[in-house]
Motif scaffolding. Structure first.
Motif, PDB file in Angstrom:
ATOM      1  N   HIS A  13      55.837  46.217  76.399  1.00 17.48           N
ATOM      2  CA  HIS A  13      54.434  46.547  76.148  1.00 17.48           C
ATOM      3  C   HIS A  13      54.233  46.810  74.647  1.00 17.48           C
ATOM      4  N   GLN A  15      51.832  46.418  72.830  1.00 20.21           N
ATOM      5  CA  GLN A  15      50.507  46.938  72.475  1.00 20.21           C
ATOM      6  C   GLN A  15      50.422  48.451  72.632  1.00 20.21           C
ATOM      7  N   PHE A  16      51.501  49.082  73.096  1.00 21.16           N
ATOM      8  CA  PHE A  16      51.483  50.529  73.338  1.00 21.16           C
ATOM      9  C   PHE A  16      51.069  51.300  72.084  1.00 21.16           C
ATOM     10  N   GLU A  18      49.491  50.213  69.557  1.00 25.78           N
ATOM     11  CA  GLU A  18      48.128  49.899  69.151  1.00 25.78           C
ATOM     12  C   GLU A  18      47.153  50.821  69.884  1.00 25.78           C
ATOM     13  N   ASP A  19      47.467  51.068  71.143  1.00 26.83           N
ATOM     14  CA  ASP A  19      46.615  51.964  71.927  1.00 26.83           C
ATOM     15  C   ASP A  19      46.793  53.420  71.494  1.00 26.83           C
ATOM     16  N   TYR A  20      47.985  53.766  70.996  1.00 24.35           N
ATOM     17  CA  TYR A  20      48.283  55.148  70.598  1.00 24.35           C
ATOM     18  C   TYR A  20      48.785  55.150  69.147  1.00 24.35           C
ATOM     19  N   HIS A  21      47.995  54.554  68.247  1.00 20.04           N
ATOM     20  CA  HIS A  21      48.442  54.415  66.873  1.00 20.04           C
ATOM     21  C   HIS A  21      48.624  55.756  66.177  1.00 20.04           C
TER      22      HIS A  21
END
Length: 216
Positions: A13, A15-16, A18-21
């Motif tokens: 994942h 993009q993890f 990116e979601d929790y930058h």
């Protein structure tokens, strides 16, 4: 949840973060060379620097190997020219000894030939034990390593006791073995079992062709 599960999840994942930058700025890991902690970004930079340094060292090593091979190739070429221009059997043997001693730092050399059409009054044509002939016939590549039990080391005469490592190079006339070139050194690490034998094989081929020209 195990550490492996977490690592696998982050790999699957991407993009993890990116979601929790904001999380990236809050994560700290141990410094690889000290007790303090550093950010993940700093740790990535250190990792990249270490990889770059390792690649640089590898490149330097490869360049050194290339330079060594170029030097050996140049010396083999000089040996081939000298053998081609030798006007007699005695001159050929002198060239061989001088070139191997000076250009390749091989202090001891001995040669034995059999099945030659012509012979000379020389140790080169002294009788050779059958087991040595069998060894030469069966060898796929030159032998490099410590002194073995073949008895070839005796060919070095008075220098035999000091020889610690040897190279044995079969000599061919077409597909037939007609002799054996023995190189000796008082350095046990001069000829070792895992060293490359390409240039030794080429020296054997050059010498074999030169001897055929002189002796038939």
């Amino acid at each position: 949840m195990r550490a492996d599960d977490i690592a696998r999840y982050l790999q699957d994942h991407p993009q993890f973060f990116e979601d929790y930058h904001d999380l990236l700025a809050q994560l700290y890991v141990p410094h690889p060379h000290g007790g303090r902690t550093i950010s993940i970004t700093e740790r990535q930079i250190l990792t990249l620097r270490e990889k770059a340094k390792a690649l640089e060292l590898k490149l330097t090593e490869l360049l050194r190997f290339g330079e060594d091979n170029d030097l050996i190739s140049t010396r083999v070429h000089a040996l081939s020219v000298a053998l081609l221009t030798a006007g007699s059997f005695d001159a050929l043997m002198n060239v061989l000894r001088e070139q191997l001693a000076e250009a390749f730092a091989v202090p001891q050399l001995a040669l034995r030939l059999w099945n030659s059409v012509l012979t000379r009054d020389s140790d080169v044509f002294a009788p050779v034990e059958e087991r040595i002939r069998v060894f030469a016939n069966d060898a796929k590549h030159p032998y490099c390593g410590p002194v073995n039990d073949l008895g070839v080391v005796a060919w070095f005469g008075d220098a035999a006791p000091s020889v610690q490592s040897i190279a044995l190079i079969p000599l061919r006339r077409e597909s037939r073995i007609v002799g054996l070139l023995a190189l000796g050194s008082d350095d046990p690490a001069r000829f070792v079992s895992d060293m490359g034998t390409l240039y030794l094989e080429r020296i054997g081929e050059l010498l074999g062709a030169s001897l055929i020209r002189e002796l038939g």
